[in-house]
Design an enzyme around this catalytic site. Sequence first.
Site, PDB file in Angstrom:
ATOM      1  N   HIS A   1       9.972-133.563  74.593  1.00 41.45           N
ATOM      2  CA  HIS A   1      10.323-133.270  75.901  1.00 41.45           C
ATOM      3  C   HIS A   1      10.287-131.779  76.429  1.00 41.45           C
ATOM      4  CE1 HIS A   1      13.000-133.928  79.879  1.00 41.45           C
ATOM      5  NE2 HIS A   1      14.093-132.944  79.306  1.00 41.45           N
TER       6      HIS A   1
ATOM      7  N   ASP B   1      16.033-128.953  83.799  1.00 38.32           N
ATOM      8  CA  ASP B   1      15.659-130.232  82.756  1.00 38.32           C
ATOM      9  C   ASP B   1      15.801-131.228  83.434  1.00 38.32           C
ATOM     10  OD1 ASP B   1      15.527-132.078  81.189  1.00 38.32           O
ATOM     11  OD2 ASP B   1      16.773-131.044  79.168  1.00 38.32           O
TER      12      ASP B   1
ATOM     13  N   CYS C   1       8.357-135.232  81.879  1.00 36.39           N
ATOM     14  CA  CYS C   1       8.699-134.067  82.006  1.00 36.39           C
ATOM     15  C   CYS C   1       8.355-133.443  82.355  1.00 36.39           C
ATOM     16  CB  CYS C   1      10.155-134.228  80.820  1.00 36.39           C
ATOM     17  SG  CYS C   1       8.175-133.982  79.425  1.00 36.39           S
TER      18      CYS C   1
END
Length: 373
Positions: free
Chosen positions: A106, A182, A235
């Site tokens: 990620h 994030d 991401c």
Amino acid sequence: MFPFKPNGKSKSIAVHAEDAQRLNEGQFLNDTLIEFGLKHIHSNLEVRNRALADQVFIFNSFFFQRLLTKPVKGPANSYDSVKNWTSKVDIFSMKYIIVPIHEKLHWHLAIIANPGLLLKDFGGSSSDDSESSSPEDKSSSHLEPESLSNSVIDVDTDMDVDVNKVKGRVDPEERPYIVCLDSLGKSHPSVFKVLRSYLEQELLAKKNINRTLTAKHIPGKHTSNSPMQQNMCDCGVFLLHYVEVFLRHPVQVLDAIVNRTDDLPLWAATELETKRERYKDYVDSLTEKYKVFQFSQETINHLKEKRKSIDDATGSGGGGGGGSGSGSDKGGEEQNDKVATTTTTSGDPKSPASGSSSSSDLVAELSVGVSNN
């Protein structure tokens, strides 16, 4: 794009065919594309606002990972393995430091704002202590690499609690911050601790300042108001978008994050619908430029070789003029060889390239400062 001399300070980066395929829908962006995207963004910033671009330092995508890894041989701790990465730059003279982070398949992002203010003495308290001090914060943050690595296993178990009891607005220009962004909404308190520890050691090594940094000295901030990904593969695209939007108007965005007034319009959320496609189109355009460049170089080299053969056959290649021509041929060949063998490794950025790349495999190379996008 790549045959032009870069106007910026950053080195160019090569994007290969297998990398470019990851720009297709449903694919996960790799480290090469993240590097490419960050250099592209900084390149555009140099054109748009050179003064701001000179105040932005971007670590490569291996920095944070290396900071967590204790070397098997050599330096005794993880900081020693990265301290030379800033040997030619004073990060405390920068306004913003961009840290792309890859953990557990990620991508997420950290931004250190106003690091130069760490050179001043803030004392032990502030009205903007947005994190409560954990036991780790009250002790020295010179953490061993093993404990740093373990601290990022579960970002929800060792959290700096956000109490945010600030009355009135806070001026984000008056103190340093670490901002974590994030696209899955995680706060990553462990990242705050790792980066504080790094800044501590950088202060000691480069400025001879021995300070223990806690959340009181450089608070950690995160936001849940930024755009969030709706799948498990975007991401990296979101990371690039966060950087791009932040650098458009960093003071405004930082102020909004610190004072919790940011929203989707501020983050230009609608742009994400075509962000991946835009990067793909850009790489495709560079590919076409590279094909033209290849053809022109091959044609020039062919003509040079043909002329040299004629000169050798007629005996006119000697003398001062012939010597000059030979030097020119050599320079052209060296330049062409340099472009044709550019490689990008997916491992340690300081390790040797895994092998040379043929010209057909090298589909694009970004030279910083030459972007017209």
